[in-house]
Design a protein around this motif. Sequence first.
Motif, PDB file in Angstrom:
ATOM      1  N   ALA A   1       0.818  -1.219   0.000  1.00 60.09           N
ATOM      2  CA  ALA A   1       0.000   0.000   0.000  1.00 60.09           C
ATOM      3  C   ALA A   1       0.848   1.263   0.000  1.00 60.09           C
ATOM      4  CB  ALA A   1      -0.932  -0.004   1.211  1.00 60.09           C
ATOM      5  N   ASN A   2       2.152   1.129  -0.143  1.00 61.24           N
ATOM      6  CA  ASN A   2       3.019   2.309   0.003  1.00 61.24           C
ATOM      7  C   ASN A   2       3.166   3.127  -1.265  1.00 61.24           C
ATOM      8  OD1 ASN A   2       4.459  -0.260  -0.468  1.00 61.24           O
ATOM      9  ND2 ASN A   2       6.210   1.065  -0.861  1.00 61.24           N
ATOM     10  N   ARG A   3       2.815   2.539  -2.417  1.00 64.97           N
ATOM     11  CA  ARG A   3       2.923   3.328  -3.659  1.00 64.97           C
ATOM     12  C   ARG A   3       2.016   2.709  -4.722  1.00 64.97           C
ATOM     13  NH1 ARG A   3       7.110   0.861  -7.108  1.00 64.97           N
ATOM     14  NH2 ARG A   3       8.145  -0.780  -5.934  1.00 64.97           N
ATOM     15  N   GLY A   4       1.922   3.397  -5.851  1.00 62.55           N
ATOM     16  CA  GLY A   4       1.203   2.853  -6.996  1.00 62.55           C
ATOM     17  C   GLY A   4      -0.256   2.579  -6.703  1.00 62.55           C
ATOM     18  N   LEU A   5      -0.740   1.472  -7.265  1.00 57.25           N
ATOM     19  CA  LEU A   5      -2.155   1.131  -7.135  1.00 57.25           C
ATOM     20  C   LEU A   5      -2.544   0.855  -5.689  1.00 57.25           C
ATOM     21  CD1 LEU A   5      -2.422  -1.065 -10.341  1.00 57.25           C
ATOM     22  CD2 LEU A   5      -3.930   0.866  -9.800  1.00 57.25           C
ATOM     23  N   GLY A   6      -1.634   0.281  -4.905  1.00 51.91           N
ATOM     24  CA  GLY A   6      -1.956  -0.028  -3.515  1.00 51.91           C
ATOM     25  C   GLY A   6      -2.239   1.227  -2.701  1.00 51.91           C
TER      26      GLY A   6
ATOM     27  N   SER B   1      -4.939  -8.946 -10.261  1.00 47.21           N
ATOM     28  CA  SER B   1      -4.360  -9.759 -11.319  1.00 47.21           C
ATOM     29  C   SER B   1      -4.058  -8.858 -12.516  1.00 47.21           C
ATOM     30  CB  SER B   1      -5.334 -10.894 -11.664  1.00 47.21           C
ATOM     31  OG  SER B   1      -4.770 -11.747 -12.609  1.00 47.21           O
ATOM     32  N   SER B   2      -4.143  -9.419 -13.692  1.00 42.97           N
ATOM     33  CA  SER B   2      -3.773  -8.662 -14.892  1.00 42.97           C
ATOM     34  C   SER B   2      -4.380  -9.349 -16.103  1.00 42.97           C
ATOM     35  CB  SER B   2      -2.249  -8.647 -15.020  1.00 42.97           C
ATOM     36  OG  SER B   2      -1.868  -8.254 -16.316  1.00 42.97           O
ATOM     37  N   GLY B   3      -4.669  -8.559 -17.115  1.00 39.91           N
ATOM     38  CA  GLY B   3      -5.086  -9.136 -18.388  1.00 39.91           C
ATOM     39  C   GLY B   3      -4.020 -10.085 -18.923  1.00 39.91           C
TER      40      GLY B   3
ATOM     41  N   ALA C   1       7.027 -16.124  -6.165  1.00 39.37           N
ATOM     42  CA  ALA C   1       7.046 -15.947  -4.707  1.00 39.37           C
ATOM     43  C   ALA C   1       6.198 -14.747  -4.303  1.00 39.37           C
ATOM     44  CB  ALA C   1       8.482 -15.775  -4.217  1.00 39.37           C
ATOM     45  N   THR C   2       6.274 -13.672  -5.073  1.00 35.63           N
ATOM     46  CA  THR C   2       5.507 -12.472  -4.723  1.00 35.63           C
ATOM     47  C   THR C   2       4.088 -12.511  -5.299  1.00 35.63           C
ATOM     48  OG1 THR C   2       7.514 -11.135  -4.634  1.00 35.63           O
ATOM     49  CG2 THR C   2       5.442  -9.945  -4.928  1.00 35.63           C
ATOM     50  N   ASN C   3       3.968 -12.848  -6.577  1.00 36.73           N
ATOM     51  CA  ASN C   3       2.679 -12.659  -7.270  1.00 36.73           C
ATOM     52  C   ASN C   3       1.705 -13.820  -7.108  1.00 36.73           C
ATOM     53  OD1 ASN C   3       4.102 -10.469  -8.196  1.00 36.73           O
ATOM     54  ND2 ASN C   3       3.810 -10.896 -10.376  1.00 36.73           N
TER      55      ASN C   3
ATOM     56  N   ARG D   1      -0.459   3.928 -15.138  1.00 34.39           N
ATOM     57  CA  ARG D   1       0.782   4.717 -15.017  1.00 34.39           C
ATOM     58  C   ARG D   1       1.333   4.683 -13.588  1.00 34.39           C
ATOM     59  NH1 ARG D   1      -2.391   7.676 -18.559  1.00 34.39           N
ATOM     60  NH2 ARG D   1      -3.227   9.066 -16.980  1.00 34.39           N
ATOM     61  N   THR D   2       1.943   3.546 -13.251  1.00 39.32           N
ATOM     62  CA  THR D   2       2.655   3.401 -11.977  1.00 39.32           C
ATOM     63  C   THR D   2       4.116   3.110 -12.321  1.00 39.32           C
ATOM     64  OG1 THR D   2       2.277   1.029 -11.975  1.00 39.32           O
ATOM     65  CG2 THR D   2       0.621   2.375 -10.857  1.00 39.32           C
ATOM     66  N   ASP D   3       4.933   2.875 -11.274  1.00 40.78           N
ATOM     67  CA  ASP D   3       6.323   2.462 -11.541  1.00 40.78           C
ATOM     68  C   ASP D   3       6.326   1.211 -12.418  1.00 40.78           C
ATOM     69  OD1 ASP D   3       7.185   4.549  -9.975  1.00 40.78           O
ATOM     70  OD2 ASP D   3       7.454   3.321  -8.168  1.00 40.78           O
ATOM     71  N   MET D   4       5.397   0.293 -12.145  1.00 40.69           N
ATOM     72  CA  MET D   4       5.355  -0.945 -12.922  1.00 40.69           C
ATOM     73  C   MET D   4       4.838  -0.697 -14.339  1.00 40.69           C
ATOM     74  SD  MET D   4       3.312  -4.547 -12.319  1.00 40.69           S
ATOM     75  CE  MET D   4       4.028  -4.930 -10.728  1.00 40.69           C
ATOM     76  N   GLY D   5       3.739   0.012 -14.447  1.00 43.10           N
ATOM     77  CA  GLY D   5       3.107   0.216 -15.766  1.00 43.10           C
ATOM     78  C   GLY D   5       3.872   1.179 -16.656  1.00 43.10           C
TER      79      GLY D   5
ATOM     80  N   GLY E   1       2.821  -6.715  -5.943  1.00 39.58           N
ATOM     81  CA  GLY E   1       3.248  -7.518  -7.086  1.00 39.58           C
ATOM     82  C   GLY E   1       4.523  -6.965  -7.683  1.00 39.58           C
ATOM     83  N   VAL E   2       5.195  -7.819  -8.445  1.00 41.76           N
ATOM     84  CA  VAL E   2       6.422  -7.409  -9.137  1.00 41.76           C
ATOM     85  C   VAL E   2       6.350  -7.844 -10.598  1.00 41.76           C
ATOM     86  CG1 VAL E   2       7.982  -7.417  -7.141  1.00 41.76           C
ATOM     87  CG2 VAL E   2       7.594  -9.549  -8.414  1.00 41.76           C
ATOM     88  N   SER E   3       7.040  -7.076 -11.418  1.00 37.74           N
ATOM     89  CA  SER E   3       7.267  -7.458 -12.811  1.00 37.74           C
ATOM     90  C   SER E   3       8.766  -7.293 -13.032  1.00 37.74           C
ATOM     91  CB  SER E   3       6.455  -6.551 -13.738  1.00 37.74           C
ATOM     92  OG  SER E   3       6.793  -6.801 -15.070  1.00 37.74           O
TER      93      SER E   3
ATOM     94  N   ALA F   1       6.468  -5.184   9.346  1.00 38.42           N
ATOM     95  CA  ALA F   1       6.583  -5.428   7.905  1.00 38.42           C
ATOM     96  C   ALA F   1       5.593  -6.496   7.450  1.00 38.42           C
ATOM     97  CB  ALA F   1       8.001  -5.882   7.589  1.00 38.42           C
ATOM     98  N   LEU F   2       5.112  -6.339   6.224  1.00 40.61           N
ATOM     99  CA  LEU F   2       4.402  -7.450   5.573  1.00 40.61           C
ATOM    100  C   LEU F   2       5.021  -7.629   4.193  1.00 40.61           C
ATOM    101  CD1 LEU F   2       2.426  -9.691   5.264  1.00 40.61           C
ATOM    102  CD2 LEU F   2       0.579  -8.053   4.916  1.00 40.61           C
ATOM    103  N   ASP F   3       6.047  -8.507   4.168  1.00 36.00           N
ATOM    104  CA  ASP F   3       6.685  -8.885   2.909  1.00 36.00           C
ATOM    105  C   ASP F   3       5.989 -10.149   2.449  1.00 36.00           C
ATOM    106  OD1 ASP F   3       8.243  -9.996   0.897  1.00 36.00           O
ATOM    107  OD2 ASP F   3      10.143  -9.435   1.823  1.00 36.00           O
TER     108      ASP F   3
END
Length: 272
Positions: A15-20, A140-142, A113-115, A227-231, A97-99, A66-68
């Motif tokens: 929840a610290n950045r992006g969509l979260g 999730s994702s398309g 492990a993450t997704n 438009r996030t760090d990931m997108g 999530g990670v890409s 932490a919640l890793d």
Amino acid sequence: MPVASNRPCALVTGANRGLGLETARQLAASGLRVIATSRDPADARAAAAALAGKVDDGAVEPLPVALDVADPASIAAAVDHLRGAATSIDVLVNNAGVSLDGFDARVARATLATNFFGPLRVTEALLPLMSAGGVVVMVSSGMGELGGLDPGLRARFTDAALTRDALVDLMDAFVADVAAGRHRERGWPSNAYRVSKIGLNALVRVWAPQLAERRIAINAVCPGWVRTDMGGRGASRSVDKGAASIVWAATHPAGGSGPTGGFFRDGRAIDW
Ligand code: NAP
């Protein structure tokens, strides 16, 4: 916090950045108490501070531990903390999530492990803190759509008899096949992110009937290309529009009596 303590409670991972972060803001704005979690508790604190003034006082609380989601010990410690605080969760948004760049066994393992294993373990750990009427959202994702997947694998992911354990074995087999250099001959795409979201969607289908017995809804959501760090900056959607797709599934309708076992974008069902 007194102002928010009797509100339904949502927990958001990453929840610290992006969509979260934006999902946390929108959920709080719609009247929920939100627990913002992050793999670095300082980031969760900063997120809650950034949202102060935009939502009711105390509506977004940082989880102080932490919640890793990729670390089972971190999940266990976070859930212990929540249990110790007698927290009950009404809405769980598995957003983290990670890409990752590149494609090899290390990337495949870390991505899953993450997704995939992250949302699986977080959900299993938090379900005892959820009651009837609860909602679980898998972000999730398309990219997780089954179209174009090898027919044999597609049949395995959509098998009505698929179980959680068989799905875990299938995801482990992907990593093993990548490590052994045989993933193509076994029909896997050379894309760990895609496989992670295919698996996540399958988990939603496997769990929905079981959770329905406890009146807990679970759905997968695609936020679109955001438009996030990931997108990236070239993505077609704003963060608030992408998060609204998630928030719809988290709150529609309140009380968990809405759809379950589906895949949605902007409140509309999309193909698996
Ligand atoms: P983002 O800007 O890169 O943010 C990812 C978030 O996940 C960060 O808060 C990050 O925390 C967190 N995270 C990563 N690994 C974690 C871990 N092991 N434990 C806890 N948190 C972790 O990405 P985003 O675009 O907001 O993506 C959010 C979700 O939407 C992801 O599941 C993604 O697959 C999905 N999605 C995104 C798009 C898009 O176009 N952006 C499209 C489809 C689906 P740190 O700050 O600690 O790294």
